[in-house]
Design a protein around this motif. Structure first.
Motif, PDB file in Angstrom:
ATOM      1  N   GLN A   1      43.980  32.746  40.683  1.00 45.39           N
ATOM      2  CA  GLN A   1      43.632  33.971  41.402  1.00 45.39           C
ATOM      3  C   GLN A   1      44.662  34.272  42.484  1.00 45.39           C
ATOM      4  OE1 GLN A   1      39.691  32.784  42.616  1.00 45.39           O
ATOM      5  NE2 GLN A   1      38.702  33.777  40.852  1.00 45.39           N
TER       6      GLN A   1
ATOM      7  N   GLN B   1      40.218  42.797  42.355  1.00 46.87           N
ATOM      8  CA  GLN B   1      38.895  42.325  41.949  1.00 46.87           C
ATOM      9  C   GLN B   1      38.885  41.982  40.463  1.00 46.87           C
ATOM     10  OE1 GLN B   1      36.354  45.562  43.092  1.00 46.87           O
ATOM     11  NE2 GLN B   1      36.175  44.878  45.228  1.00 46.87           N
ATOM     12  N   THR B   2      39.553  42.807  39.668  1.00 44.64           N
ATOM     13  CA  THR B   2      39.628  42.542  38.227  1.00 44.64           C
ATOM     14  C   THR B   2      40.363  41.240  37.955  1.00 44.64           C
ATOM     15  OG1 THR B   2      39.561  44.903  37.704  1.00 44.64           O
ATOM     16  CG2 THR B   2      40.473  43.435  36.025  1.00 44.64           C
TER      17      THR B   2
ATOM     18  N   VAL C   1      40.633  38.593  39.941  1.00 43.56           N
ATOM     19  CA  VAL C   1      39.768  37.491  40.345  1.00 43.56           C
ATOM     20  C   VAL C   1      38.684  37.244  39.297  1.00 43.56           C
ATOM     21  CG1 VAL C   1      38.048  36.788  42.059  1.00 43.56           C
ATOM     22  CG2 VAL C   1      40.228  37.766  42.813  1.00 43.56           C
ATOM     23  N   GLN C   2      38.059  38.328  38.841  1.00 45.82           N
ATOM     24  CA  GLN C   2      36.981  38.201  37.866  1.00 45.82           C
ATOM     25  C   GLN C   2      37.493  37.712  36.516  1.00 45.82           C
ATOM     26  OE1 GLN C   2      35.484  42.189  38.069  1.00 45.82           O
ATOM     27  NE2 GLN C   2      34.481  41.872  40.063  1.00 45.82           N
ATOM     28  N   THR C   3      38.676  38.160  36.128  1.00 47.39           N
ATOM     29  CA  THR C   3      39.232  37.749  34.842  1.00 47.39           C
ATOM     30  C   THR C   3      39.536  36.255  34.819  1.00 47.39           C
ATOM     31  OG1 THR C   3      40.198  39.937  34.456  1.00 47.39           O
ATOM     32  CG2 THR C   3      41.132  38.095  33.215  1.00 47.39           C
TER      33      THR C   3
ATOM     34  N   ALA D   1      38.127  33.915  36.589  1.00 45.77           N
ATOM     35  CA  ALA D   1      36.859  33.185  36.544  1.00 45.77           C
ATOM     36  C   ALA D   1      36.227  33.248  35.155  1.00 45.77           C
ATOM     37  CB  ALA D   1      35.903  33.738  37.595  1.00 45.77           C
ATOM     38  N   ALA D   2      36.265  34.429  34.539  1.00 46.44           N
ATOM     39  CA  ALA D   2      35.629  34.605  33.233  1.00 46.44           C
ATOM     40  C   ALA D   2      36.355  33.820  32.142  1.00 46.44           C
ATOM     41  CB  ALA D   2      35.591  36.086  32.876  1.00 46.44           C
TER      42      ALA D   2
END
Length: 437
Positions: free
Chosen positions: A423, A32-33, A35-37, A39-40
């Motif tokens: 990702q 999850q980290t 994927v979020q990283t 995107a961010a």
């Protein structure tokens, strides 16, 4: 399997809690980290892509290739990679960037290239963006792929999975025009392939009808030159015992023999340039031919140059032998020689190991809520550096960005694909290195 995965990744993330859901997408906290990283940091990755694209790195712009390598070095060293430049002065090319991240996991080799087909004299030199679509020289082939690698590694660092990952990055500086001798030009890549447990190549993603595909095979690419000779003289004597058929008829016979006798699946043998006359010649680079003659003179020399693309080493050897046999069946009073270039790309044959890698990528797709990726037709893909390692290690290609128009002015990419590809790559590399299915 998922409990093993959780345990391994919890070791990489002390104190993290693992929550398993029965609904897709199902990912553990480290993933999850990642994927979020990705995107961010999308704006950061786009800005990096713009800087890379705006620095010309045509294969023969040796300084430009080296500058792009330095830009990538600046991204990898803060992530804990030991980066070196492998100079290729012996091959008249700039060199390659080699980066190693030592770890306890299985070695994963990441392959891309720094150079483009657009030399300094090309009018196509700058990055342009229009929403999610961007154009620029080498933006997809292969600077977009290089950014995918960097974005994935940054996401792994943020998630803690990079710490023990055993990763080698090889970014060649002459993928578009390989230097010679090829044994030196691809020495570093071949050695890295032999030491790796898996190889991932970051050329353009294959997309058809809005569906992403996996690349488990690529065909070879080898140039060949055919030179024919014949007796010259007045055309009134053509076909007789003294003059025979002349060089042009011999060339035509051979090329038509190729057309009629060679066809089989996954094989092509294009003829790119032809010249014949008295005399005829081809330049050292093999790109330009010259000829002169008269209609009443039997041609003394004829030249053709083309390429050969095959799917497996066995097919390649068989077709070469058949081509030579056709060449050797001369018309009267003629001769011919067929020479294959030494700087060709070997095939990345479809293997069960490559297909198993695609299955593991599809497990990532499932867990991230992305559609499964079918195998892409290798007859629709070009050759790539992955061919130099595929005989030694299971290899998956086409993990770069989606786009089109490669090798042409207006080359473009879908910037949204940079997110999903990074990702996918981050999760896949982490799982491969940690030994988790």
């Amino acid at each position: 399997m998922r409990l093993i995965l959780a345990a391994l990744l919890l070791m990489a993330l002390p104190g993290a809690a693992f929550a398993q859901s029965t609904f897709a997408p199902v990912v553990h906290p480290a993933e999850q980290t990642m994927v979020q990283t990705v995107a961010a940091e999308h704006d950061r990755h786009v800005a990096l892509l713009e800087r890379l694209v705006n620095q010309n790195s045509g294969t023969l712009n040796l300084q430009g290739v080296r500058i792009v390598g330095d830009m990538v070095r600046a991204e990898l060293e803060p992530l804990g990679f030991e980066v070196r430049w492998s100079d290729m002065g012996e091959t008249s090319r700039a060199g390659h960037l080699i980066a190693v991240h030592p770890g306890r996991g299985r070695n994963v080799l990441l392959i891309g290239h720094l150079d483009t087909v657009f030399e300094t004299e090309s009018p196509f030199q700058t990055f342009q963006r229009d929403g999610a679509r961007a154009t620029g020289p080498g933006i997809g082939d292969d600077k977009g792929g290089v950014v995918v690698i960097i974005a994935a590694l940054r996401a792994m660092q943020a998630a803690g999975t990079l710490a023990d990952a055993n990763i080698t990055v090889v970014l060649t500086g002459d993928e578009e025009r390989v230097g010679a001798p090829i044994a030196i030009a691809r020495r570093d890549l071949v050695e890295a392939g032999r030491a790796a447990a898996f190889a991932l190549e970051f050329e353009n993603l294959a997309v058809d009808d809005a569906q992403d595909f996996g690349t488990v095979a690529r065909r070879s690419s080898t140039n060949w030159t055919l030179t024919t000779g014949g007796r010259t003289g007045h055309s009134s004597g053509v076909f007789n015992d003294a003059l025979g058929y002349g060089a042009i008829y011999e060339l035509a016979r051979i090329l038509d023999g190729f057309r009629r006798e060679l066809p089989e699946p996954n094989l092509t043998y294009n003829v790119g340039v032809v010249a014949g006359g008295t005399p005829a010649a081809i330049d050292a680079e093999g790109f330009s031919v010259t000829a002169s003659g008269k209609t009443n003179i039997v041609a003394s020399t004829a030249i053709a140059r083309g390429d050969l693309r095959t799917l497996t080493p066995e097919q390649d050897a068989r077709v070469r032998d058949r081509m030579q046999a056709i060449v050797g069946d001369h018309l009267p009073r003629t001769g011919a020689e067929l020479v294959f270039a030494e700087t060709g790309y070997p095939p990345m044959a479809p293997t069960e190991g490559n297909r198993a890698l695609l299955a593991r990528l599809n497990a990532v797709n499932r867990d991230l809520g992305l559609p499964a990726m079918a195998e892409f037709d290798p007859a629709r893909r070009g050759a790539a550096d992955s061919g130099f390692v595929a005989a030694d290690v299971d290899t998956l290609g086409g993990l770069g960005v989606a786009g089109g128009g490669a090798h042409a002015e207006g080359e473009w990419v879908d910037l949204d694909s940079l997110v999903r590809q990074s990702q996918r790559a981050a999760v896949l590399i982490s799982r491969l290195s940690l030994g988790v299915d």
